[in-house]
Design an enzyme around this catalytic site. Structure first.
Site, short mmCIF file in Angstrom:
data_model
loop_
_atom_site.label_atom_id
_atom_site.label_comp_id
_atom_site.label_asym_id
_atom_site.label_seq_id
_atom_site.Cartn_x
_atom_site.Cartn_y
_atom_site.Cartn_z
N ASP A 123 -3.20 30.14 6.24
CA ASP A 123 -1.85 30.06 5.71
C ASP A 123 -1.84 30.41 4.22
O ASP A 123 -2.75 30.03 3.50
CB ASP A 123 -1.34 28.63 5.93
CG ASP A 123 0.13 28.47 5.62
OD1 ASP A 123 0.81 29.48 5.40
OD2 ASP A 123 0.61 27.33 5.60
N LYS A 124 -0.79 31.10 3.78
CA LYS A 124 -0.55 31.62 2.45
C LYS A 124 -1.33 32.89 2.15
O LYS A 124 -0.82 33.78 1.49
CB LYS A 124 -0.86 30.58 1.33
CG LYS A 124 0.34 29.83 0.87
CD LYS A 124 0.83 28.91 1.94
CE LYS A 124 -0.11 27.77 2.12
NZ LYS A 124 0.20 26.93 3.28
N CYS A 194 -7.71 26.87 12.23
CA CYS A 194 -7.65 25.70 13.12
C CYS A 194 -7.01 26.03 14.46
O CYS A 194 -6.08 26.82 14.55
CB CYS A 194 -6.93 24.56 12.43
SG CYS A 194 -7.80 23.98 10.96
N GLU A 444 2.96 20.23 2.07
CA GLU A 444 3.02 19.95 3.51
C GLU A 444 2.88 18.45 3.75
O GLU A 444 2.14 17.77 3.05
CB GLU A 444 1.91 20.68 4.27
CG GLU A 444 2.09 22.18 4.31
CD GLU A 444 1.06 22.87 5.19
OE1 GLU A 444 1.28 24.04 5.51
OE2 GLU A 444 0.05 22.23 5.54
N SER A 470 3.04 21.04 7.90
CA SER A 470 1.97 21.84 8.47
C SER A 470 2.42 22.33 9.84
O SER A 470 3.23 21.69 10.51
CB SER A 470 0.71 20.98 8.62
OG SER A 470 -0.21 21.59 9.50
#
Length: 560
Positions: A123-124, A194, A444, A470
């Site tokens: 993410d990001k 994940c 998050e 999240s």
């Protein structure tokens, strides 16, 4: 082959100094005729999703060389959201997206690169690189490091989200310390992003819907040899994109973003994808809005429910055919435009031989999990500019909920109350001053939401925030409440015990107060300022827009 951008540093007498520096890198005279292809790699030894990316990048470079290009690898930063969770570090996570985009732009433009292969997982980093690709408008292709395999514990598959929820179980006395320790050793068995459809894997799947990655990019496990084959083929394909003069914006256009929104709703991805798609589209000159998200969601069937919304993991999704199957089902219902270009030709060609949906991991279009998409936009006097919820991960009992507000001005205060067992059935936990400006950085909230779920309250307690969640969050978790508290949004004037009404099917989020009372409270509101006083986050807070616009950076003079 078209005229190469890299000729700016390779051709002519005046470029002899540049050529000697290139020779210092190992280039020969014959290499000066080849396109110079940047391999933007976010490898580091901090993030599990990135620990193996040097191997992936090596395969990419092999493919580039085989196809007649010359690879030049460079690195960008990457933050692990799991490690940054529930402390000051999470303030830097979303904010890092802009640094990543800027760093790729700087490297590509300063060195006159001809094209880019972007290698990342989490993410990001994924959206940051895609933002750079749109901004640079060079030939570009994206390669993910792939998802982590699920762990196993007591005969069941587990993941990072299991671990976060185990904290709530332990706090409630339902899990012993030694059991928690054994789970800890098994939940994340190796490299990769994940194992559920959290934000990282959501974005990697959407690279396929955008046409910016080869089929399988979003789902092939990190440890699979197929991941290495895909990386090598991507390296070959970037050279073809240069020859065909296909730049990023010939692929990432309005139709492609429309497809991505539809795919987003069909797989019930993370709420963070809305922030990221808005930011990427902004760089591409394509405007997206929450109204568009709402309209697409209402008309798109939810075909996939992976962790945390369901029991299946990314490896199951891959085995069922992944995004090609989902896109094929959507095409059959005429919900996406298959004429769009992709990095390997066209979406129509790509889907020609896609397998059919198995009906379990991926539902058929005629028998979806729900007739509307996995995300929902909520509006009302508590969120005039909108809020987002992953409705596919909300229990039926919580689709409509009314309860007293339990108000906290930070995530830490909320977590302390939750783990201290001070939150009761029916409560609506309000976590504010965690927005893009107020946090700053829009943290998050996986720790509070997973703690609520772990304590068995996810079907009885809601949580709303001007922060975000999240992709692993489940339950009645409503984020991106806009305007945020720090910008004077109504969430700033909620008091302990105020009744909040949530109606997800109707798309509403309201504070049960009269308009006159709300106006009066807003007039007298004393807004809190962000605690960060220096460094990058101070600059970020002055320039970041509302979450409803994607938390993009502006010139600093906005009033978002």
């Amino acid at each position: 082959m078209p005229t190469l951008n890299s000729n700016k540093i390779k051709q002519g007498i005046s470029k002899a100094p540049h050529r000697t520096l290139l020779r210092a890198l190992g280039l020969s005279t014959s290499d000066f005729k080849k396109p110079l292809i940047g391999v933007a790699n976010s490898y580091n030894e901090v993030v599990p999703g990135h620990i193996h990316l040097n191997e992936i990048a090596s395969c990419v470079k092999d493919g580039i060389r085989e196809a007649g290009g010359y690879p030049l690898e460079f690195n960008t930063i990457a933050i692990c959201d799991g490690l940054a969770m529930n402390h000051e570090g999470m303030k830097y996570s979303l904010a890092s997206r802009e640094v990543i985009a800027d760093s790729v732009e700087l490297m590509a433009r300063a060195h006159a690169l001809d094209a880019l292969v972007m290698v990342a997982s989490c993410d990001k980093i994924v959206p940051g690189m895609l933002m750079a690709a749109a901004r640079l408008n060079l030939p570009a292709i994206f390669v993910s490091g792939g998802p982590m395999l699920a762990g196993t514990w007591r005969g069941h598959k587990v993941d990072l989200n299991t671990m976060f929820e185990a904290v709530g179980l332990a706090a409630a006395g339902k899990l012993k310390a030694d059991e928690l320790s054994r789970l800890e050793e098994r939940a994340c068995p190796g490299c990769g992003s994940c194992a559920g459809l959290f934000t990282a894997n959501s974005m990697n799947c959407l690279t396929e819907a955008l046409g910016m990655a080869l089929p399988g990019n979003g789902t092939i496990p990190a440890v699979s040899s197929r991941r290495r084959v895909l990386a090598k083929e991507s390296g070959r394909q970037i050279v073809n994109l240069i020859k065909e003069n296909q730049s990023a914006l010939t692929i990432m256009n309005k139709k492609a973003f429309g497809n991505a929104l539809v795919a987003d709703m069909a797989i019930g991805a993370s709420t963070n994808t809305v922030l990221h798609l808005f930011a990427i589209a902004n760089e591409a000159g394509c405007e997206l809005s929450l109204d568009m998200v709402d309209e697409v969601s209402k008309n798109t069937p939810n075909l996939v429910r992976l962790r945390p919304a369901g029991s299946h993991f990314m490896e199951d999704f891959d085995e069922a055919g992944g995004m090609s199957v989902v896109l094929s089902e959507l095409a059959e219902k005429n919900l996406i435009d298959i004429s769009i270009k992709t990095v390997d030709g066209s979406l129509k060609k790509r889907l020609k031989n896609a397998p059919g949906a198995d009906g379990e991991v991926i539902r058929k279009g005629r028998s979806p999990y729900s007739k509307s998409g996995g995300l929902a936009v909520l509006r009302g006097n508590l969120a005039p500019e909108g809020a987002i919820v992953k409705k596919s991960a909300v229990a039926d009992d919580m689709m409509k909920h009314s309860g007293p507000a339990r108000v906290f001005d930070s995530e830490e205060a909320a977590v302390k109350a939750i783990l201290g067992r001070k939150i009761k059935k029916g409560d609506v936990v309000v976590v504010r001053y965690e927005g893009p400006k107020g946090g700053p950085g829009m943290r998050e909230m996986l720790t509070p939401t997973s703690s609520i779920a772990g304590m068995g309250l996810d079907k009885e307690v809601a949580l709303i925030t001007d922060g975000r969640f999240s992709g692993a969050t489940r339950g009645a978790a409503i984020g991106h409440v806009s305007p945020e508290a720090a910008a004077g949004g109504p969430i700033a004037i909620v008091k302990e015990g105020d009744i909040i009404e949530i109606n997800i099917p109707a798309g509403t989020l309201n504070l049960k107060l009269g308009e006159a009372e709300i106006i009066e409270r807003l007039k007298g509101a004393k807004l809190k300022k962000a605690k960060i006083k220096n460094g990058y986050l101070k600059r970020y807070a002055t320039m970041v827009s509302s979450a409803s616009k994607g938390a993009i950076l502006t010139n600093g003079n906005n009033n978002e």
